[in-house]
Structures are given as C-alpha cells and as structure tokens.
Design a protein around this motif. Structure first.
Motif, PDB file in Angstrom:
ATOM      1  N   SER A 113     -15.433  -6.546  -0.595  1.00 40.63           N
ATOM      2  CA  SER A 113     -14.457  -6.088   0.520  1.00 40.63           C
ATOM      3  C   SER A 113     -15.480  -6.054   1.906  1.00 40.63           C
ATOM      4  CB  SER A 113     -13.945  -4.838   0.122  1.00 40.63           C
ATOM      5  OG  SER A 113     -15.301  -3.799   0.190  1.00 40.63           O
ATOM      6  N   THR A 116     -12.003 -16.418  -9.449  1.00 43.33           N
ATOM      7  CA  THR A 116     -11.604 -15.225  -9.154  1.00 43.33           C
ATOM      8  C   THR A 116     -12.572 -14.259  -8.239  1.00 43.33           C
ATOM      9  OG1 THR A 116     -10.410 -15.054 -11.256  1.00 43.33           O
ATOM     10  CG2 THR A 116     -10.748 -13.192 -10.282  1.00 43.33           C
ATOM     11  N   LYS A 140     -12.161 -15.809  -4.569  1.00 42.33           N
ATOM     12  CA  LYS A 140     -10.857 -15.264  -3.994  1.00 42.33           C
ATOM     13  C   LYS A 140     -10.996 -13.894  -3.493  1.00 42.33           C
ATOM     14  CE  LYS A 140      -7.510 -18.198  -6.248  1.00 42.33           C
ATOM     15  NZ  LYS A 140      -6.322 -18.172  -7.105  1.00 42.33           N
ATOM     16  N   ALA A 141     -11.827 -13.007  -4.371  1.00 42.61           N
ATOM     17  CA  ALA A 141     -12.056 -11.865  -3.938  1.00 42.61           C
ATOM     18  C   ALA A 141     -13.031 -11.445  -2.838  1.00 42.61           C
ATOM     19  CB  ALA A 141     -12.806 -10.864  -5.167  1.00 42.61           C
ATOM     20  N   SER A 150     -10.974 -13.137   0.343  1.00 42.80           N
ATOM     21  CA  SER A 150      -9.949 -12.152   0.700  1.00 42.80           C
ATOM     22  C   SER A 150     -10.267 -10.529   1.079  1.00 42.80           C
ATOM     23  CB  SER A 150      -8.680 -12.177   0.000  1.00 42.80           C
ATOM     24  OG  SER A 150      -9.030 -11.731  -1.320  1.00 42.80           O
ATOM     25  N   CYS A 151     -11.703 -10.389   1.022  1.00 45.17           N
ATOM     26  CA  CYS A 151     -12.215  -9.015   1.178  1.00 45.17           C
ATOM     27  C   CYS A 151     -11.612  -8.094   0.194  1.00 45.17           C
ATOM     28  CB  CYS A 151     -12.222  -8.594   2.519  1.00 45.17           C
ATOM     29  SG  CYS A 151     -13.083  -9.703   3.901  1.00 45.17           S
ATOM     30  N   ASP A 152     -11.260  -8.357  -1.019  1.00 46.74           N
ATOM     31  CA  ASP A 152     -10.603  -7.475  -1.914  1.00 46.74           C
ATOM     32  C   ASP A 152     -11.221  -6.516  -2.369  1.00 46.74           C
ATOM     33  OD1 ASP A 152      -8.929  -6.613  -3.848  1.00 46.74           O
ATOM     34  OD2 ASP A 152      -8.129  -8.414  -4.528  1.00 46.74           O
ATOM     35  N   SER A 153     -11.001  -5.219  -2.127  1.00 52.22           N
ATOM     36  CA  SER A 153     -11.717  -3.863  -2.313  1.00 52.22           C
ATOM     37  C   SER A 153     -11.688  -3.515  -4.002  1.00 52.22           C
ATOM     38  CB  SER A 153     -11.224  -2.854  -1.617  1.00 52.22           C
ATOM     39  OG  SER A 153      -9.920  -2.453  -1.784  1.00 52.22           O
ATOM     40  N   ARG A 154     -10.518  -4.070  -4.496  1.00 49.82           N
ATOM     41  CA  ARG A 154     -10.327  -3.958  -5.918  1.00 49.82           C
ATOM     42  C   ARG A 154     -11.639  -4.604  -6.844  1.00 49.82           C
ATOM     43  NH1 ARG A 154      -4.809  -6.711  -7.244  1.00 49.82           N
ATOM     44  NH2 ARG A 154      -6.186  -8.258  -5.734  1.00 49.82           N
ATOM     45  N   TYR A 155     -12.326  -5.319  -6.430  1.00 50.50           N
ATOM     46  CA  TYR A 155     -13.458  -5.734  -6.968  1.00 50.50           C
ATOM     47  C   TYR A 155     -14.738  -5.047  -6.682  1.00 50.50           C
ATOM     48  CZ  TYR A 155     -10.296  -9.458  -8.789  1.00 50.50           C
ATOM     49  OH  TYR A 155      -9.363  -9.945  -9.206  1.00 50.50           O
ATOM     50  N   ASP A 156     -14.753  -4.220  -5.619  1.00 50.39           N
ATOM     51  CA  ASP A 156     -15.953  -3.634  -5.464  1.00 50.39           C
ATOM     52  C   ASP A 156     -16.606  -2.920  -6.503  1.00 50.39           C
ATOM     53  OD1 ASP A 156     -15.709  -4.243  -2.915  1.00 50.39           O
ATOM     54  OD2 ASP A 156     -15.254  -2.273  -1.869  1.00 50.39           O
TER      55      ASP A 156
END
Length: 180
Positions: free
Chosen positions: A34, A4, A7-8, A11-17
């Motif tokens: 992100s 997980t 993947k964050a 994909s530069c996923d800001s939800r995990y910041d």
C-alpha cells in the motif's frame, strides 16, 4: 513476482499489507504493497514474505510507509496532528509548505498528501481557515484597523486578506465588522 502481487503494488492495495513486502533494488528499500510512493519499475522489484527476509537481503524499511511499524495509519495521523499544531502555533507568520516540511523534517509533498487525506483540505486551506477565524475575533473587538488585522493574522497584503475573507465568509471584512 506474480500478477496478483504486481496489481497490489500498482494499485497500492492495503489488503495485501502483511502478506508480502516488495523491495526495490534501485533504492535499497522495502515497502508494504500500500505504499504511496511512485509506482516502481517491475525490473527492480523483489518480493519477500516477511520483514526479516527483506532486511537480511540488505534492504532497509521505507521511510514513507514504514513497513517495520504495524500501524501505518497511526504514523500518518501523527504527522497530521503535528502539522495542524504547527499551523495553529505559527499562523501569524509567513508560512509555506516548505517551512512546515523543514520544521517537521518531512517531505512537504508528503505532508500535503497526508494532511489532505486526513482532513479533506490542504494545509494552505486550513491555514486560511485559522487566519480568518482569528481575524473575525479581532474585527469584532473593533479597535484595530483592517490593515493591521490582516498583518497580525499572517497575510502579507490587505488585498489578499480581503479576497480570502470574502471567499470564506461571503462578505468583506468591513461588512463583517458592521454586522457583528
């Protein structure tokens, strides 16, 4: 690092910041998930759950995503505003992305990405828009030649000015002067 988290990061996923930070042994920096930097090699990634743990392990904050600042969007907006102001004050000069980067002490490609993300157009497109708007005013006044106007607004040749003017307005500078 679990799947997980990878993947964050990938994909530069800001939800995990704020949930975790990743550090790179290759650069000695730590980032938010992100961060828009290149995708790291998973072999070089270490996961930390707070900024202090990353710092105490010898990593410094990334200059791009600024994980030590709470408002990353604010930093990007600040860079966007500075870039826009710089262009508005220097539109009449020979201006390149490198010139803007040197003046603002930022990577030109980061400026390009940030500006386009914030405004929807590149700094060059904005520069052309500014130059054309300025030239419209000068064409309406009517006392300068088209050649002089092209140089006064920062174009290095009349042909390039005419080409950009026609792309932006749908008519040549001469025709614009005639109808206005």
């Amino acid at each position: 690092m679990d799947n997980t988290q990878w993947k964050a990061i990938f994909s530069c996923d800001s939800r995990y910041d704020g949930k975790f930070f990743y550090a790179l042994s290759s650069t000695g920096t730590f980032c938010k998930p992100s961060c828009s930097s290149r995708t790291p090699n998973p072999k070089n990634v270490r996961i930390f759950y707070n900024e202090e743990a990353a710092r105490s392990s010898g990593f410094r904050p990334c200059q791009r995503c600024r994980p030590d600042h709470a408002d990353w969007e604010g930093l990007k907006r600040e860079l966007f505003v500075k870039t826009k102001k710089y262009i508005l004050h220097h539109y009449d000069q020979k201006l390149t992305l490198k010139d803007i980067g040197d003046a603002l002490e930022k990577n030109p490609y980061y400026i390009q990405r940030t500006f386009k993300e914030m405004m929807g157009i590149s700094p060059l497109q904005f520069l052309h828009d500014v130059r054309i708007e300025k030239s419209k005013g000068l064409l309406k006044e009517g006392h300068l030649s088209t050649t002089q106007i092209s140089f006064d607004v920062g174009f290095s040749s009349l042909s390039h000015f005419s080409k950009v003017f026609k792309e932006k307005t749908g008519m040549t500078p001469k025709r614009y002067r005639e109808v206005n």
